[in-house]
Design an enzyme around this catalytic site. Structure first.
Site, mmCIF file in Angstrom:
data_model
loop_
_atom_site.group_PDB
_atom_site.id
_atom_site.type_symbol
_atom_site.label_atom_id
_atom_site.label_comp_id
_atom_site.label_asym_id
_atom_site.label_seq_id
_atom_site.Cartn_x
_atom_site.Cartn_y
_atom_site.Cartn_z
ATOM 1 N N TYR A 261 -8.580 -7.387 12.419
ATOM 2 C CA TYR A 261 -7.309 -6.553 12.441
ATOM 3 C C TYR A 261 -7.110 -6.082 14.030
ATOM 4 C CZ TYR A 261 -5.400 -1.867 12.305
ATOM 5 O OH TYR A 261 -4.639 -0.629 12.210
ATOM 6 N N ILE B 224 7.839 -8.383 5.817
ATOM 7 C CA ILE B 224 8.227 -8.940 7.075
ATOM 8 C C ILE B 224 7.964 -10.258 7.184
ATOM 9 C CG2 ILE B 224 8.008 -6.643 8.127
ATOM 10 C CD1 ILE B 224 5.122 -7.321 9.175
ATOM 11 N N THR C 139 0.793 -1.247 0.100
ATOM 12 C CA THR C 139 0.060 0.002 0.235
ATOM 13 C C THR C 139 0.814 1.119 -0.011
ATOM 14 O OG1 THR C 139 -0.364 -0.064 2.381
ATOM 15 C CG2 THR C 139 -1.938 -1.025 1.141
ATOM 16 N N GLY C 140 2.030 1.199 0.047
ATOM 17 C CA GLY C 140 3.094 2.370 0.392
ATOM 18 C C GLY C 140 3.791 2.508 -1.232
ATOM 19 N N ALA D 204 1.979 -3.605 8.410
ATOM 20 C CA ALA D 204 0.739 -4.422 8.417
ATOM 21 C C ALA D 204 -0.177 -4.132 7.380
ATOM 22 C CB ALA D 204 0.083 -3.679 9.923
ATOM 23 N N GLY E 250 -21.438 -1.896 12.454
ATOM 24 C CA GLY E 250 -20.287 -2.123 13.339
ATOM 25 C C GLY E 250 -19.230 -0.664 13.882
ATOM 26 N N LYS F 72 -3.739 -6.499 16.220
ATOM 27 C CA LYS F 72 -3.160 -5.358 16.920
ATOM 28 C C LYS F 72 -2.954 -5.816 18.313
ATOM 29 C CE LYS F 72 -1.953 -2.703 13.467
ATOM 30 N NZ LYS F 72 -0.524 -2.325 13.186
HETATM 31 P P1 NAD Z 1 0.159 2.479 5.196
HETATM 32 O O1 NAD Z 1 -1.026 1.689 4.504
HETATM 33 O O2 NAD Z 1 0.094 3.969 4.379
HETATM 34 O O3 NAD Z 1 1.253 1.911 5.571
HETATM 35 C C1 NAD Z 1 1.477 0.647 5.785
HETATM 36 C C2 NAD Z 1 2.927 0.316 5.062
HETATM 37 O O4 NAD Z 1 3.196 -1.182 5.473
HETATM 38 C C3 NAD Z 1 2.641 0.463 3.703
HETATM 39 O O5 NAD Z 1 3.798 1.164 3.135
HETATM 40 C C4 NAD Z 1 2.760 -1.066 3.020
HETATM 41 O O6 NAD Z 1 3.181 -1.345 1.825
HETATM 42 C C5 NAD Z 1 3.708 -1.668 4.311
HETATM 43 N N1 NAD Z 1 3.475 -3.239 4.209
HETATM 44 C C6 NAD Z 1 2.283 -3.869 4.343
HETATM 45 N N2 NAD Z 1 2.328 -5.135 4.453
HETATM 46 C C7 NAD Z 1 3.728 -5.330 4.574
HETATM 47 C C8 NAD Z 1 4.393 -6.541 4.740
HETATM 48 N N3 NAD Z 1 3.953 -7.566 4.937
HETATM 49 N N4 NAD Z 1 5.770 -6.602 4.578
HETATM 50 C C9 NAD Z 1 6.346 -5.311 4.426
HETATM 51 N N5 NAD Z 1 5.762 -3.995 4.329
HETATM 52 C C10 NAD Z 1 4.647 -4.353 4.518
HETATM 53 O O7 NAD Z 1 -0.930 2.844 6.645
HETATM 54 P P2 NAD Z 1 -0.579 3.825 7.607
HETATM 55 O O8 NAD Z 1 -1.785 4.599 8.040
HETATM 56 O O9 NAD Z 1 0.720 4.605 7.601
HETATM 57 O O10 NAD Z 1 -0.320 2.816 9.046
HETATM 58 C C11 NAD Z 1 0.883 2.387 9.567
HETATM 59 C C12 NAD Z 1 0.652 1.649 10.869
HETATM 60 O O11 NAD Z 1 -0.099 2.425 11.826
HETATM 61 C C13 NAD Z 1 -0.084 0.297 10.702
HETATM 62 O O12 NAD Z 1 0.559 -0.601 11.164
HETATM 63 C C14 NAD Z 1 -1.495 0.483 11.071
HETATM 64 O O13 NAD Z 1 -2.059 -0.359 11.320
HETATM 65 C C15 NAD Z 1 -1.422 1.570 12.225
HETATM 66 N N6 NAD Z 1 -2.431 2.283 12.396
HETATM 67 C C16 NAD Z 1 -2.758 3.529 11.639
HETATM 68 C C17 NAD Z 1 -3.834 4.412 12.119
HETATM 69 C C18 NAD Z 1 -4.297 5.676 11.189
HETATM 70 O O14 NAD Z 1 -4.909 6.417 11.653
HETATM 71 N N7 NAD Z 1 -3.481 5.677 9.681
HETATM 72 C C19 NAD Z 1 -4.613 4.237 13.097
HETATM 73 C C20 NAD Z 1 -4.172 2.933 14.040
HETATM 74 C C21 NAD Z 1 -3.082 2.083 13.565
HETATM 75 C C1 UD2 Z 2 -10.371 3.527 12.461
HETATM 76 C C2 UD2 Z 2 -9.229 2.808 11.582
HETATM 77 C C3 UD2 Z 2 -9.743 1.483 11.264
HETATM 78 C C4 UD2 Z 2 -9.747 0.756 12.651
HETATM 79 C C5 UD2 Z 2 -10.963 1.561 13.299
HETATM 80 C C6 UD2 Z 2 -11.182 0.713 14.768
HETATM 81 C C7 UD2 Z 2 -8.563 4.579 9.930
HETATM 82 C C8 UD2 Z 2 -8.533 4.959 8.521
HETATM 83 N N1 UD2 Z 2 -9.373 3.454 10.210
HETATM 84 O O1 UD2 Z 2 -11.735 3.369 11.779
HETATM 85 O O2 UD2 Z 2 -8.602 0.850 10.677
HETATM 86 O O3 UD2 Z 2 -8.546 0.839 13.359
HETATM 87 O O4 UD2 Z 2 -10.459 2.875 13.656
HETATM 88 O O5 UD2 Z 2 -12.147 1.480 15.540
HETATM 89 O O6 UD2 Z 2 -7.700 4.916 10.771
HETATM 90 N N2 UD2 Z 2 -17.045 7.899 7.243
HETATM 91 C C9 UD2 Z 2 -18.168 8.756 6.768
HETATM 92 N N3 UD2 Z 2 -17.922 8.965 5.182
HETATM 93 C C10 UD2 Z 2 -16.636 8.579 4.788
HETATM 94 C C11 UD2 Z 2 -15.750 7.728 5.411
HETATM 95 C C12 UD2 Z 2 -16.030 7.475 6.660
HETATM 96 O O7 UD2 Z 2 -18.970 9.071 7.135
HETATM 97 O O8 UD2 Z 2 -16.760 8.678 3.507
HETATM 98 C C13 UD2 Z 2 -17.278 7.847 8.948
HETATM 99 C C14 UD2 Z 2 -16.855 6.443 9.207
HETATM 100 O O9 UD2 Z 2 -18.381 5.809 9.163
HETATM 101 C C15 UD2 Z 2 -16.742 6.702 10.603
HETATM 102 C C16 UD2 Z 2 -16.029 7.907 10.921
HETATM 103 O O10 UD2 Z 2 -16.064 8.522 9.432
HETATM 104 O O11 UD2 Z 2 -17.745 6.865 11.525
HETATM 105 C C17 UD2 Z 2 -14.363 7.558 10.800
HETATM 106 O O12 UD2 Z 2 -14.193 6.826 9.688
HETATM 107 P P1 UD2 Z 2 -12.576 6.349 9.335
HETATM 108 O O13 UD2 Z 2 -12.783 5.100 8.645
HETATM 109 O O14 UD2 Z 2 -11.690 7.268 8.976
HETATM 110 O O15 UD2 Z 2 -11.912 5.851 10.848
HETATM 111 P P2 UD2 Z 2 -12.585 4.744 11.986
HETATM 112 O O16 UD2 Z 2 -12.351 5.561 13.279
HETATM 113 O O17 UD2 Z 2 -14.013 4.329 11.572
#
Ligand code: NAD
Ligand code: UD2
Length: 310
Positions: A144, A53, A34-35, A76, A273, A148
C-alpha cells in the site's frame, strides 16, 4: 465547472462530493467495492459512473467527453492488509489506475485545472523523526505504502514532464461520519465510536499510548478546497494533518466525556509493524492558508452527534 471524484462513494469522497455539489457539477466514478451508492444519493444516475479506474478505454472516453476542470483521485485499494495479501491486484488499481487517469488527461484534457492525488502518511513508515516532514526519509512498509508513494511521484512527474496541474496530499488519520467501522483494520476512531454506541468492549493494541494526527473530515475538505484554487500547489506534495498528536487513551477519554459513560476495555499485544507515534508537519499547507479548525473534542462531538442521529 465539472469535477470528477474517483472513489466518490466512499467515506472521504462522499464528503467532498457533498461540499462541491453546491457550486460544481459533480461526477463520481466508483466501482462500489468499499463505497456505497447511498453515501451519495444526492448525485443523480447521469453523474454516477459505476465502473473501475483500471478500465482504460472507459477512462479515456470519459475524460475526452467531459473534459473535467478538476479531478480528485481517491479510488484505491485502501486496506493495507489486502495489499499485503494481493499486491498484484492492488498495484493494478493503485498504480495502473492512477496512470490511466494521468495519461488520459495528458492526451485528451487541456481544460484540466487541478488533479489531486490521495496519498498517505503510510509512505513514511515507522520513522522516529517527528513530526513527519515532506522531506523526511521515506520508508514504505507495505505494498500500500509503495503504491501510494509511486502514485504521488507519478502525479508530480506529470507536472514536471507535461505541465499537468497536479498536487498530491499525504492524508494522516482522517475520521468522521460514514467511515466504515466494520473491519478490524478500519480507522480506530470509527471502531471506538461503534463500541461506545453499542456498549461493547474496546481493545487497545499495545498500551494505548501510541499517538496519531487525527484529522476531522471537514478540515480535509477545507484543505482540498484551498488546493483546488491554488496554482502555486502544482507539482507539489503536502502533508494533510493537523500538526498535533493525541494518544488513543486521550481519545478514549474524550469519548467518555461526550457519551457521558464508559465501556469495558482491554489491552493486548501491539499489532506487528504498528507505528508508535505519528504527526504531521503542516507548514506547506499552512502557507497556502490552511488552518485546521476542529480540535479532537469538536470533531468527535460532531461525529458522535451525527452517529446518534443517523
Ligand atoms: P473508502 O474505502 O471509503 O473509499 C474508497 C472508494 O474507492 C470506495 O468508494 C471504493 O468503492 C472506491 N474504489 C476502490 N477501488 C476502486 C476501483 N478500482 N475503481 C473505482 N473505484 C474504486 O476509503 P477512504 O477512507 O474514503 O479513502 C479515500 C482515499 O484516501 C484512498 O485513496 C485512501 O488510500 C486515502 N487515504 C485515506 C486515509 C484515511 O484516514 N481514511 C488515510 C490515508 C489515505
Ligand atoms: C493508518 C491507515 C493505514 C495506513 C497506515 C500507515 C487508516 C484507517 N489506516 O493506519 O491505511 O495508511 O496508517 O501508517 O487510516 N488500534 C487499536 N484498536 C483497534 C484498532 C486500532 O488499538 O481496535 C490501534 C492500532 O493498533 C494503531 C492505532 O489504533 O496503533 C491506529 O490504527 P488505525 O488502523 O486507525 O490507523 P494506522 O495509523 O495504524
Amino acid at each position: 465547472m465539472k469535477i470528477l471524484i474517483t472513489g466518490g462513494a466512499g467515506f472521504i469522497g462522499s464528503h467532498l462530493a457533498e461540499y462541491f455539489n453546491e457550486n460544481y457539477e459533480v461526477f463520481i466514478l466508483d466501482n462500489l467495492s468499499t463505497g456505497h451508492r447511498s453515501n451519495v444519493s444526492f448525485i443523480d444516475e447521469t453523474h454516477f459512473i459505476k465502473n473501475d479506474i483500471t478500465n482504460k478505454s472507459l477512462i479515456q472516453e470519459l475524460i475526452n467527453k467531459e473534459k473535467f476542470d478538476i479531478i480528485i483521485h481517491l479510488a484505491a485499494v485502501v486496506s493495507v492488509v489486502e495489499t499485503i495479501d494481493n499486491p498484484i491486484l492492488s498495484q493494478k488499481v493503485n498504480i495502473d489506475g492512477t496512470l490511466n487517469l494521468l495519461e488520459a488527461n495528458k492526451q485528451y484534457n487541456s481544460n484540466l485545472k487541478k488533479f489531486i492525488f490521495a496519498s498517505s502518511a503510510a509512505v513514511y513508515g515507522n520513522t522516529e523523526l517527528l513530526p513527519q516532514k515532506i522531506e523526511s526519509f521515506i520508508d514504505p512498509e507495505s505494498p500500500y505504502a509503495i503504491e501510494k508513494y509511486t502514485g504521488e511521484q507519478y502525479t508530480k512527474l506529470y507536472n514536471k514532464l507535461y505541465g499537468l496541474p497536479t498536487t498530491a496530499l499525504r492524508f494522516f488519520n482522517i475520521y468522521g461520519p460514514r467511515q466504515d467501522p466494520s473491519s478490524p483494520y478500519s480507522g480506530v476512531l470509527s471502531i471506538m465510536n461503534s463500541k461506545f454506541y453499542h456498549n461493547e468492549s474496546f481493545t487497545f493494541f499495545g498500551d494505548g499510548k501510541q499517538t496519531r494526527d487525527f484529522v476531522y473530515i471537514k478540515d480535509l475538505v477545507q484543505a482540498v478546497s484551498i488546493v483546488i484554487n491554488c496554482e502555486e500547489s502544482n507539482g507539489k506534495i503536502f502533508n494533510l494533518g493537523t500538526g498535533n498528536q493525541l494518544s488513543l487513551l486521550q481519545m478514549f477519554e474524550e469519548f467518555e466525556k461526550i457519551y457521558d459513560k464508559t465501556i469495558d476495555y482491554e489491552f493486548t499485544e501491539p499489532r506487528s509493524g504498528d507505528i508508535k507515534y505519528s504527526y504531521a508537519q503542516i507548514e506547506g499547507l499552512n502557507k497556502l492558508g490552511y488552518n485546521p479548525k476542529y480540535s479532537a473534542q469538536e470533531g468527535l462531538k460532531e461525529y458522535i452527534n451525527y452517529t446518534n442521529n443517523a
